[in-house]
Design a protein around this motif. Structure first.
Motif, PDB file in Angstrom:
ATOM      1  N   GLY A 156       1.590   5.139 -10.792  1.00 26.88           N
ATOM      2  CA  GLY A 156       0.290   4.958 -10.152  1.00 26.88           C
ATOM      3  C   GLY A 156      -0.819   4.737 -11.168  1.00 26.88           C
ATOM      4  O   GLY A 156      -1.680   3.867 -10.994  1.00 26.88           O
ATOM      5  N   ALA A 205       2.120   4.738  -1.281  1.00 21.99           N
ATOM      6  CA  ALA A 205       1.517   5.794  -2.080  1.00 21.99           C
ATOM      7  C   ALA A 205       2.263   5.934  -3.401  1.00 21.99           C
ATOM      8  O   ALA A 205       3.492   5.923  -3.429  1.00 21.99           O
ATOM      9  CB  ALA A 205       1.555   7.109  -1.311  1.00 21.99           C
ATOM     10  N   CYS A 206       1.512   6.046  -4.497  1.00 18.76           N
ATOM     11  CA  CYS A 206       2.118   6.080  -5.828  1.00 18.76           C
ATOM     12  C   CYS A 206       1.956   7.473  -6.421  1.00 18.76           C
ATOM     13  O   CYS A 206       0.842   7.993  -6.511  1.00 18.76           O
ATOM     14  CB  CYS A 206       1.458   5.059  -6.735  1.00 18.76           C
ATOM     15  N   ARG A 256       0.821  -1.222   0.000  1.00 16.75           N
ATOM     16  CA  ARG A 256       0.000   0.000   0.000  1.00 16.75           C
ATOM     17  C   ARG A 256       0.849   1.264   0.000  1.00 16.75           C
ATOM     18  O   ARG A 256       0.508   2.254   0.630  1.00 16.75           O
ATOM     19  CB  ARG A 256      -0.956  -0.016   1.200  1.00 16.75           C
TER      20      ARG A 256
END
Length: 224
Positions: free
Chosen positions: A185, A179-180, A177
């Protein structure tokens, strides 16, 4: 006069069964469509339009990985490398090249092989999603074991999959999990959406695999 009874031993050995003629070797191409057959004596090329061409079958030149037939007006080069016909999920045993005059045509032959071995134990980079090239800071990857997909785009991910009759279906994707930010993303979201749907699998080329269903597509390039 006494009669004499002669007893002759029976011949028990059965006559050998007649040998069945070997089935012709067949090949096809799709752009443009053509077909080829090789039997014991002749090679016949049939285009979608125009006249067929039949030549006497010459002695084959056998190489390390195939056979070459050099006939008058036609050359047929058969390489024992699996081949996709480009129009379906079918994979053929051989790659075939036919040269007639100055024209060379590419196709597949030797019969269809089971596609269930097409993706197991292979490693890929994700080259394009929905027709758009993937450009990320580090390679986006996907690998198939016998029953699981493992990969990394922005996050690492894995899921179970089934592959039957050329169609790939997956179970729920599990991923880290992190963050992208940036293109990774968006690529990851699009790949996850695609994998959530049944996808047809076919070879784009010897080093390319395409997962698609008309709504989504993921193009994979074999990892070096």
């Amino acid at each position: 006069m006494k009669s004499v009874l002669l007893i002759v031993p029976a011949l028990l050995a059965a006559a050998p069964a007649a040998a069945q003629p070997a089935a012709p070797y067949r090949a096809i191409g799709t752009e443009p469509f053509w077909s080829l057959s090789i039997d014991r004596r002749t090679i016949t090329y049939r285009p979608a339009e125009g006249r067929s061409l039949t030549v006497a079958k010459p002695r084959s030149i056998v190489g390390i990985n195939g056979e070459l037939y050099r006939a008058r007006g036609m050359t047929v080069d058969i390489t024992h490398v699996r081949c996709s016909d480009g129009m379906s999920d079918r994979t053929y045993r051989d790659t075939v090249r036919v040269t007639i005059g100055r024209r060379t045509l590419n196709g597949c032959g030797g019969g269809v092989v089971a596609n269930d071995t097409l993706i197991a134990d292979t490693r890929w980079t994700i080259a394009a999603v929905d027709g758009r090239p993937v450009r990320t800071d580090r390679p986006a990857t996907m690998a198939f074991t016998a029953d699981r997909i493992q990969g990394r785009i922005c996050n690492s991910f894995n899921c179970a999959y089934r592959f039957d009759r050329g169609t790939l279906t997956t179970d729920r994707i599990v991923s880290t999990r992190m963050a992208c930010i940036g293109p990774a993303g968006a690529v990851e979201d699009a790949v996850f959406r695609a994998l959530a749907q049944p996808l047809k699998v076919h070879r784009g080329s010897a080093d390319t695999l395409v997962l698609s269903n008309g709504r989504a597509s993921v193009t994979l390039r074999r990892a070096r």
